[in-house]
Design an enzyme around this catalytic site. Structure first.
Site, mmCIF file in Angstrom:
data_model
loop_
_atom_site.group_PDB
_atom_site.id
_atom_site.type_symbol
_atom_site.label_atom_id
_atom_site.label_comp_id
_atom_site.label_asym_id
_atom_site.label_seq_id
_atom_site.Cartn_x
_atom_site.Cartn_y
_atom_site.Cartn_z
ATOM 1 N N GLY A 62 -10.623 -26.533 -26.872
ATOM 2 C CA GLY A 62 -10.194 -27.040 -25.572
ATOM 3 C C GLY A 62 -10.775 -28.417 -25.316
ATOM 4 O O GLY A 62 -11.751 -28.815 -25.963
ATOM 5 N N CYS A 89 -14.404 -24.131 -32.033
ATOM 6 C CA CYS A 89 -14.738 -25.385 -31.349
ATOM 7 C C CYS A 89 -15.217 -25.107 -29.921
ATOM 8 O O CYS A 89 -16.321 -24.613 -29.738
ATOM 9 C CB CYS A 89 -13.548 -26.350 -31.397
ATOM 10 S SG CYS A 89 -13.995 -28.067 -31.048
ATOM 11 N N TYR A 90 -14.399 -25.380 -28.895
ATOM 12 C CA TYR A 90 -14.819 -25.050 -27.531
ATOM 13 C C TYR A 90 -15.144 -23.566 -27.431
ATOM 14 O O TYR A 90 -16.077 -23.161 -26.724
ATOM 15 C CB TYR A 90 -13.720 -25.416 -26.534
ATOM 16 C CG TYR A 90 -14.071 -25.132 -25.086
ATOM 17 C CD1 TYR A 90 -14.561 -26.141 -24.258
ATOM 18 C CD2 TYR A 90 -13.909 -23.865 -24.536
ATOM 19 C CE1 TYR A 90 -14.887 -25.889 -22.932
ATOM 20 C CE2 TYR A 90 -14.225 -23.596 -23.221
ATOM 21 C CZ TYR A 90 -14.720 -24.616 -22.413
ATOM 22 O OH TYR A 90 -15.046 -24.354 -21.104
ATOM 23 N N HIS A 176 -11.668 -26.595 -36.903
ATOM 24 C CA HIS A 176 -10.364 -26.000 -36.562
ATOM 25 C C HIS A 176 -9.678 -25.476 -37.826
ATOM 26 O O HIS A 176 -9.049 -26.240 -38.563
ATOM 27 C CB HIS A 176 -9.469 -27.037 -35.884
ATOM 28 C CG HIS A 176 -9.879 -27.360 -34.490
ATOM 29 N ND1 HIS A 176 -9.404 -26.678 -33.391
ATOM 30 C CD2 HIS A 176 -10.746 -28.286 -34.010
ATOM 31 C CE1 HIS A 176 -9.947 -27.176 -32.294
ATOM 32 N NE2 HIS A 176 -10.775 -28.150 -32.642
ATOM 33 N N GLU A 178 -7.072 -23.701 -37.982
ATOM 34 C CA GLU A 178 -5.628 -23.533 -37.774
ATOM 35 C C GLU A 178 -4.802 -24.739 -38.189
ATOM 36 O O GLU A 178 -3.581 -24.622 -38.369
ATOM 37 C CB GLU A 178 -5.341 -23.186 -36.301
ATOM 38 C CG GLU A 178 -5.618 -24.288 -35.293
ATOM 39 C CD GLU A 178 -7.042 -24.324 -34.774
ATOM 40 O OE1 GLU A 178 -7.249 -24.851 -33.664
ATOM 41 O OE2 GLU A 178 -7.952 -23.837 -35.479
ATOM 42 N N SER A 231 25.187 -20.147 -26.168
ATOM 43 C CA SER A 231 25.440 -21.577 -26.324
ATOM 44 C C SER A 231 26.067 -21.919 -27.669
ATOM 45 O O SER A 231 26.654 -22.983 -27.821
ATOM 46 C CB SER A 231 24.125 -22.356 -26.190
ATOM 47 O OG SER A 231 23.284 -22.071 -27.300
ATOM 48 N N GLY A 232 25.923 -21.030 -28.645
ATOM 49 C CA GLY A 232 26.386 -21.321 -29.989
ATOM 50 C C GLY A 232 25.273 -21.773 -30.905
ATOM 51 O O GLY A 232 25.461 -21.899 -32.111
ATOM 52 N N GLY A 233 24.094 -22.019 -30.339
ATOM 53 C CA GLY A 233 22.936 -22.344 -31.148
ATOM 54 C C GLY A 233 22.361 -21.099 -31.784
ATOM 55 O O GLY A 233 22.748 -19.973 -31.464
ATOM 56 N N VAL A 234 21.383 -21.278 -32.664
ATOM 57 C CA VAL A 234 20.847 -20.140 -33.400
ATOM 58 C C VAL A 234 20.168 -19.143 -32.480
ATOM 59 O O VAL A 234 20.284 -17.926 -32.667
ATOM 60 C CB VAL A 234 19.883 -20.613 -34.514
ATOM 61 C CG1 VAL A 234 18.693 -21.361 -33.953
ATOM 62 C CG2 VAL A 234 19.415 -19.436 -35.361
ATOM 63 N N ASP A 235 19.460 -19.609 -31.450
ATOM 64 C CA ASP A 235 18.703 -18.700 -30.589
ATOM 65 C C ASP A 235 19.623 -17.738 -29.847
ATOM 66 O O ASP A 235 19.458 -16.516 -29.908
ATOM 67 C CB ASP A 235 17.862 -19.489 -29.587
ATOM 68 C CG ASP A 235 16.911 -20.451 -30.259
ATOM 69 O OD1 ASP A 235 16.601 -20.252 -31.447
ATOM 70 O OD2 ASP A 235 16.487 -21.425 -29.606
ATOM 71 N N THR A 237 22.766 -17.133 -30.416
ATOM 72 C CA THR A 237 23.615 -16.388 -31.342
ATOM 73 C C THR A 237 22.874 -15.184 -31.908
ATOM 74 O O THR A 237 23.410 -14.069 -31.965
ATOM 75 C CB THR A 237 24.101 -17.300 -32.488
ATOM 76 O OG1 THR A 237 24.859 -18.375 -31.940
ATOM 77 C CG2 THR A 237 24.974 -16.518 -33.455
ATOM 78 N N ARG A 304 17.040 -30.564 -15.231
ATOM 79 C CA ARG A 304 16.830 -29.251 -15.822
ATOM 80 C C ARG A 304 16.982 -28.140 -14.786
ATOM 81 O O ARG A 304 17.603 -27.112 -15.050
ATOM 82 C CB ARG A 304 15.437 -29.181 -16.469
ATOM 83 C CG ARG A 304 15.293 -30.035 -17.712
ATOM 84 C CD ARG A 304 13.864 -30.016 -18.232
ATOM 85 N NE ARG A 304 13.713 -30.907 -19.371
ATOM 86 C CZ ARG A 304 13.973 -30.584 -20.636
ATOM 87 N NH1 ARG A 304 14.393 -29.367 -20.911
ATOM 88 N NH2 ARG A 304 13.822 -31.454 -21.609
ATOM 89 N N LYS A 381 10.565 -20.318 -33.956
ATOM 90 C CA LYS A 381 11.891 -20.668 -34.453
ATOM 91 C C LYS A 381 12.152 -20.150 -35.861
ATOM 92 O O LYS A 381 13.227 -19.619 -36.145
ATOM 93 C CB LYS A 381 12.072 -22.192 -34.415
ATOM 94 C CG LYS A 381 13.386 -22.686 -34.958
ATOM 95 C CD LYS A 381 14.576 -22.282 -34.091
ATOM 96 C CE LYS A 381 14.609 -23.123 -32.824
ATOM 97 N NZ LYS A 381 15.862 -22.900 -32.066
ATOM 98 N N ASP A 462 34.026 -62.638 -31.827
ATOM 99 C CA ASP A 462 33.625 -63.931 -31.257
ATOM 100 C C ASP A 462 33.154 -63.788 -29.808
ATOM 101 O O ASP A 462 32.948 -64.787 -29.122
ATOM 102 C CB ASP A 462 34.813 -64.914 -31.310
ATOM 103 C CG ASP A 462 35.181 -65.276 -32.742
ATOM 104 O OD1 ASP A 462 34.244 -65.359 -33.565
ATOM 105 O OD2 ASP A 462 36.377 -65.446 -33.025
ATOM 106 N N GLU A 523 12.542 -34.008 -27.516
ATOM 107 C CA GLU A 523 13.544 -34.659 -26.677
ATOM 108 C C GLU A 523 12.919 -35.839 -25.933
ATOM 109 O O GLU A 523 11.710 -35.889 -25.709
ATOM 110 C CB GLU A 523 14.124 -33.666 -25.659
ATOM 111 C CG GLU A 523 14.838 -32.471 -26.270
ATOM 112 C CD GLU A 523 16.180 -32.816 -26.876
ATOM 113 O OE1 GLU A 523 16.717 -33.909 -26.591
ATOM 114 O OE2 GLU A 523 16.696 -31.990 -27.656
#
Length: 525
Positions: A62, A89-90, A176, A178, A231-235, A237, A304, A381, A462, A523
């Site tokens: 942190g 760490c923290y 760390h 990870e 939406s048609g996206g992978v998620d 769908t 949003r 994902k 031109d 994004e």
């Protein structure tokens, strides 16, 4: 929606308590890579309110100082669980602060690589990681041993690089494990989860399918019906296919054309979902409704929320038009929310800052009539993609680049109008077409074009022109929590730039975004 308690009672679970480190999510992700389920919750989580018992607990890093007045601290009841604990760490400094203080500013900050020197060769946490490179990222450090702890690892600049309680499996490490910069960090985390915590390595998508289908059936019951946000996206769908497998034709998928979809998206999604996957789908054209509400709006958070609220209104309206069998009613709404959406949309006191509100998480109405079902809420994902392949969804669809819920509305920076959307949509289509032609699509995690709210002088033929700027973005990532920009060759960028400027009316200049995440997000808005 699926709850943490439900999933954590199905699978052995490591609890990750988040103190706000930019790396916290990676701890969870690394554990899942060797089939151990992990759940991240804020460090302020009350243990008595968990509703499940973790097999082990990890305290994350942190950005704070444990000795500061407003520093976040863990619920001390975590030590009554009698399970192994690892402070990173923290998290290590928190263990020290609770057990006799001994934490303060270091003589100098330590950011970068170090070599780990393990003093106790037979310690179960450090098996196989001695003399490996580890990654440091801290300004505070231990100035002495916590009460009842002993040193078991050092580095050149950290005499207390690893400590352990003398009688309990409670560990602290200053580095760390990870991050990929710690070359054998995953070995250490596996040592903790599997060897010390004795977790079963049963977190697989094959097991998830069976348990989630049964959970959906139990939740929905034998007669209730579900409406789906598709939406048609992978998620969405994958979520829709999972729902269809669970309840068959009692699932009603709806695609809302919000006026900010990709080129020919509604037509293509209908063909894919109906013909290819047998999903009952209705397409609703609400583009004018969305665009009218977005008129004059430039703030991305407001965009949003407007789109999220409007989605729910449209779904509720369409749900009322569906006439289920036997007089039943639509009671549930399906959404394809993922774990990174949840992480980025939650702000804790002190820990992880809200980066942006995700459409699937932060744009919903407080008085929404439908109950949410989010079967993918606990997945990253890459886990969703694997799940899609197991469900028989085509490679092309499973590996399709993600598309945000607010669509091109957040890729048109500034006011969203039909004309601006058309420019961004056309440029994006050319960009993706060229990526596919050059065989790069599957090498890139996400690519898209943004229309910037600035104008620039150009010369076409031109004539002097004064038109807009398109920014191209392409990233490489495995979990969408961190990413790097994709290194196109110059010939490719030259070809795409030339096509966009020549074929898209209103564009005078094209630029390429070379910013990683962090510090940027994927994004632009």
């Amino acid at each position: 929606m699926v709850s943490v308690e439900q999933v954590s009672n199905m699978f052995d679970t490591i609890l990750v308590l988040d103190f706000g480190s930019q790396y916290s999510h990676l701890i969870t992700r690394r554990l899942r890579e060797f089939n151990v389920y992990a759940e991240m919750l804020p460090c302020t989580q009350k243990i008595s309110e968990l509703g499940w018992t973790p097999k082990g607990v990890i305290l994350s890093g942190g950005p704070y100082s444990v000795y500061a007045e407003d520093a976040p601290h863990v619920d001390h009841a975590v030590f009554d669980l009698n399970v192994p604990i690892l402070g990173i760490c923290y998290g290590m400094q928190e263990l020290a602060w609770i057990n006799g203080k001994q934490v303060g500013r270091g003589e100098k900050r330590e950011y970068g690589p170090a070599t780990l020197n393990v003093l106790t060769k037979d310690d179960p946490l450090f098996q196989g990681v001695d003399n490996s490179r580890v990654w440091m990222s801290h300004g505070d450090k231990l100035h002495g041993l916590p009460t009842n702890f002993k040193v078991i690892a050092t580095s050149d600049n950290s005499p207390y690089c690893g400590v352990v309680h003398e009688t309990k499996p409670i560990y602290g490490i200053q580095f760390h494990p990870e991050v990929t910069h710690s070359t054998l960090g995953k070995v250490l985390l596996k040592n903790f989860a599997v060897n010390l915590c004795k977790t079963k390595q049963n977190w697989t998508m094959e097991n998830f399918i069976d348990s989630e289908i049964q959970r959906i059936r139990d939740l929905v019951g034998p007669t209730a019906e579900v409406i789906g946000a598709v939406s048609g996206g992978v998620d969405s769908t994958v979520a829709s296919k999972l729902m269809t497998e669970a309840i068959g034709d009692r699932f009603h998928a709806i695609l809302v054309d919000n006026g900010v979809l990709r080129l020919d998206e509604a037509k293509n999604v209908k063909k894919t979902l109906v013909d290819g996957l047998g999903i009952n789908l209705k397409v609703v054209d609400a583009s004018e409704e969305f665009l009218s509400k977005l008129k004059g709006v430039t703030d991305p958070e407001q965009k949003r929320k407007i789109i999220g609220h409007t989605f729910i209104h449209v779904f509720e309206r369409e749900a009322a038009l569906i006439k289920p069998k036997d007089g039943q009613e639509i009671k549930f709404l399906l959404q394809g929310t993922l774990y990174p959406d949840v992480i980025e949309s939650i702000s804790f006191k002190g820990p992880s800052q809200t980066i942006k509100t995700h459409h699937n998480v932060g744009g919903l109405l407080d008085d929404m009539k439908l109950q949410l079902i989010e079967p993918l809420r606990e997945l990253f994902k890459d886990e969703v993609r694997h799940l899609g392949e197991l469900l028989g969804i085509s490679h092309e669809l499973v590996w399709r680049h993600p598309f945000p819920g607010p669509g091109i509305a957040i890729r048109v920076l500034g006011e969203v109008t039909k004309e601006q959307v058309a420019i961004a949509r056309h440029a994006d289509s050319i960009y993706i077409e060229e990526i596919r032609k050059h065989g790069l699509y599957d090498k890139i995690s996400q690519a898209f074009a943004c229309l910037l709210p600035v104008k620039t002088v150009g010369v076409q033929g031109d004539n002097r022109v004064y038109d807009q700027v398109i920014a191209l973005r392409a990233i490489e990532t495995t979990d969408f929590m961190t990413c790097d920009w994709f290194p196109f060759d110059h010939a490719f960028l030259k070809k795409v730039s030339s096509r966009i400027v020549n074929e898209v009316d209103g564009v005078a200049r094209v630029v390429y975004d070379i910013t990683s995440k962090p510090p940027a997000t994927v994004e632009w808005e």
